[in-house]
Design a protein around this motif. Structure first.
Motif, PDB file in Angstrom:
ATOM      1  N   GLU A  19     -16.664  46.041  10.466  1.00 36.95           N
ATOM      2  CA  GLU A  19     -18.070  45.706  10.664  1.00 36.95           C
ATOM      3  C   GLU A  19     -18.982  46.823  10.178  1.00 36.95           C
ATOM      4  O   GLU A  19     -18.579  47.979  10.038  1.00 36.95           O
ATOM      5  CB  GLU A  19     -18.355  45.401  12.127  1.00 36.95           C
ATOM      6  CG  GLU A  19     -18.274  46.594  13.050  1.00 36.95           C
ATOM      7  CD  GLU A  19     -18.656  46.229  14.476  1.00 36.95           C
ATOM      8  OE1 GLU A  19     -19.605  46.846  15.000  1.00 36.95           O
ATOM      9  OE2 GLU A  19     -18.016  45.333  15.061  1.00 36.95           O
ATOM     10  N   ALA A  33     -20.115  40.036  13.395  1.00 39.12           N
ATOM     11  CA  ALA A  33     -18.900  40.665  13.908  1.00 39.12           C
ATOM     12  C   ALA A  33     -18.884  40.706  15.426  1.00 39.12           C
ATOM     13  O   ALA A  33     -17.836  40.953  16.027  1.00 39.12           O
ATOM     14  CB  ALA A  33     -18.772  42.086  13.356  1.00 39.12           C
ATOM     15  N   ARG A  34     -20.036  40.460  16.055  1.00 40.87           N
ATOM     16  CA  ARG A  34     -20.135  40.461  17.513  1.00 40.87           C
ATOM     17  C   ARG A  34     -21.078  39.346  17.961  1.00 40.87           C
ATOM     18  O   ARG A  34     -21.958  38.944  17.208  1.00 40.87           O
ATOM     19  CB  ARG A  34     -20.697  41.790  18.029  1.00 40.87           C
ATOM     20  CG  ARG A  34     -19.960  43.032  17.601  1.00 40.87           C
ATOM     21  CD  ARG A  34     -20.645  44.261  18.174  1.00 40.87           C
ATOM     22  NE  ARG A  34     -20.199  45.503  17.569  1.00 40.87           N
ATOM     23  CZ  ARG A  34     -20.728  46.685  17.807  1.00 40.87           C
ATOM     24  NH1 ARG A  34     -21.746  46.788  18.659  1.00 40.87           N
ATOM     25  NH2 ARG A  34     -20.272  47.771  17.215  1.00 40.87           N
ATOM     26  N   ASP A  35     -20.892  38.911  19.206  1.00 37.71           N
ATOM     27  CA  ASP A  35     -21.881  38.013  19.804  1.00 37.71           C
ATOM     28  C   ASP A  35     -23.217  38.754  19.912  1.00 37.71           C
ATOM     29  O   ASP A  35     -23.257  39.983  20.063  1.00 37.71           O
ATOM     30  CB  ASP A  35     -21.447  37.577  21.204  1.00 37.71           C
ATOM     31  CG  ASP A  35     -20.246  36.649  21.184  1.00 37.71           C
ATOM     32  OD1 ASP A  35     -19.897  36.150  20.097  1.00 37.71           O
ATOM     33  OD2 ASP A  35     -19.644  36.436  22.256  1.00 37.71           O
ATOM     34  N   THR A 144     -23.120  33.674  17.898  1.00 40.82           N
ATOM     35  CA  THR A 144     -21.751  34.019  18.244  1.00 40.82           C
ATOM     36  C   THR A 144     -20.990  34.631  17.069  1.00 40.82           C
ATOM     37  O   THR A 144     -21.267  34.333  15.905  1.00 40.82           O
ATOM     38  CB  THR A 144     -20.981  32.784  18.742  1.00 40.82           C
ATOM     39  OG1 THR A 144     -21.052  31.748  17.759  1.00 40.82           O
ATOM     40  CG2 THR A 144     -21.580  32.272  20.042  1.00 40.82           C
ATOM     41  N   ARG A 145     -20.052  35.456  17.421  1.00 37.94           N
ATOM     42  CA  ARG A 145     -19.189  36.111  16.446  1.00 37.94           C
ATOM     43  C   ARG A 145     -18.528  35.081  15.531  1.00 37.94           C
ATOM     44  O   ARG A 145     -18.087  34.023  15.981  1.00 37.94           O
ATOM     45  CB  ARG A 145     -18.101  36.895  17.199  1.00 37.94           C
ATOM     46  CG  ARG A 145     -17.095  37.577  16.313  1.00 37.94           C
ATOM     47  CD  ARG A 145     -16.064  38.286  17.173  1.00 37.94           C
ATOM     48  NE  ARG A 145     -15.053  38.926  16.375  1.00 37.94           N
ATOM     49  CZ  ARG A 145     -14.029  39.625  16.863  1.00 37.94           C
ATOM     50  NH1 ARG A 145     -13.916  39.745  18.183  1.00 37.94           N
ATOM     51  NH2 ARG A 145     -13.156  40.188  16.067  1.00 37.94           N
TER      52      ARG A 145
END
Length: 400
Positions: A19, A33-35, A144-145
């Motif tokens: 990321e 890459a993340r929520d 969301t991811r």
């Protein structure tokens, strides 16, 4: 190798790339890459949805009401005191609802009389008010991811108060064409030469899927020139090397030999599909190599079927595979042999909405005109029996 096995080999171990942070202006079509959770509540306070007057609904329940206007609320300029009995505050869209008020009467439903108003429609509690948090609340996970960010997502992220987002690094795809016969567009071909076309479509295809593309140009039909191109791909830090041409078994098809000379471990070099039988795949350290055929239709179809899912997997997307759709055949098809066919086809729709997939008459892998006109690839399994017009079929929709 069957198509499904070849795709599985190409995708084996394809994990999302590391990321990095991307500013919102550079994050379009990047993959989260993340929520992402909201850093604030929107709206933070109850606000007016219309221009009009903030009132207590009990004071404006019938048309005999006459209310005194005690002030004004504009967006960004809240009113300092509460609304009392038989009072009103002039309010504009986006203005914070003053304490004491629980309704907004729109300006079209009022009559102004000096510093008073009368109403032509009764107020109702909560009417024309956007409640605090009606959009989202602090801590709500709204992105969301694995999602590929749309333009609307970026507006939402900004509203959630995120100036940048954690996204996966873009896969870097190096593209190397091979062939003494190739000349660039705009050049008059000499005897036996053809205009190079494959890379133009494939570079756009890769970029549209989120990849960064490095164009390595055209290598001559020598092991030295091809291995030099492979070396430059490694120096560029390519995650994927795409070669175009030289993938067959002729004396001048030197890509496999060159790849092996550079240390590439080959997984396969022939596929049971049409178009695209002479396709190769291997790895050189972390770099994945896909050797595409030189014929332009074969090159594009193989890239669409194999390169696109690989880019998606390395990008961190949750949806990797192409979605098969159903239609009716628009013409008769003969029985198939041991290879899986991907027939270029037009898509038509009946008045009732039924989709008709009409394979073009000439499926030769050199015909760019038919490829450009196609909107779908009709899939014919190995050893499929003859099919009549009107029979069900499956297809993959090509990018528009």
């Amino acid at each position: 190798m069957p198509v499904a096995d070849a795709l599985a080999a190409i995708l084996a171990g394809a994990a999302p790339l590391p990321e990095e942070l991307a500013a919102l202006d550079t994050a379009f079509h990047r993959v989260l890459a993340r929520d992402v959770a909201a850093l604030r509540t929107q709206p933070p306070q109850a606000m007016s949805a219309m221009d009009g007057y903030a009132v207590r609904s009990a004071d404006a329940a019938d048309l005999t009401a006459r209310l005194k206007v005690i002030g004004e609320v504009a967006a960004g300029r809240p009113f300092a005191r509460a609304v009392g009995s038989n009072e009103a505050v002039r309010i504009f869209t986006g203005g914070v609802i003053p304490d004491g008020a629980d309704a907004v009467i729109i300006q079209e439903d009022t009559v102004i009389d000096g510093d008073h108003i009368t109403i032509t429609e009764a107020a109702k509690p909560g009417r024309h008010i956007r409640a605090a948090g009606v959009d989202f609340r602090e801590g709500d996970v709204l992105l969301t991811r694995g999602s590929r960010l749309t333009d609307r997502d970026l507006s939402l992220a900004a509203g959630m108060n995120h100036p940048e987002l954690a996204v996966h690094r873009r896969p870097k795809v190096a593209m190397l064409a091979t062939g003494d016969e190739l000349v660039m567009p705009g050049v008059t071909p000499g005897p036996g030469q053809i205009v190079y076309s494959n890379g133009y479509g494939l570079r756009v295809l890769a970029r549209a899927e989120g990849a960064e593309v490095v164009d390595l140009g055209i290598a001559a039909d020598t092991v030295a020139a091809t291995t030099e191109g492979i070396r430059r791909a490694r120096e560029a830090g390519a995650d994927i090397l795409i070669t175009m041409g030289g993938a067959s078994v002729g004396d001048h098809d030197l890509v496999k030999q060159s790849l092996e000379a550079c240390g590439v471990t080959m997984a396969f070099w022939r596929i049971a599909m049409r178009p695209g039988k002479p396709m190769m795949h291997g790895r050189l350290g972390a770099m994945r190599v896909i050797g595409l055929p030189g014929n332009p239709v074969s090159s594009y179809v193989c890239a669409y079927l194999f390169l696109v899912p690989l880019i998606r997997a390395l990008s961190g997307r949750t949806t990797i595979h192409h979605v098969r759709e159903s239609a009716e055949l628009g013409r008769d098809l003969a029985a198939n042999d041991q290879r899986e066919d991907y027939l270029r086809a037009r898509l038509e729709a009946r008045e009732d909405g039924t989709l008709i997939a009409v394979p073009v008459n000439h499926q030769d892998s050199s015909l760019l005109g038919n490829l450009a006109a196609a909107r779908a690839l009709v899939i014919r399994p190995p050893f499929a029996t003859a099919a009549c017009a009107g029979a069900p079929c499956e297809f993959l929709r090509l990018p528009e």
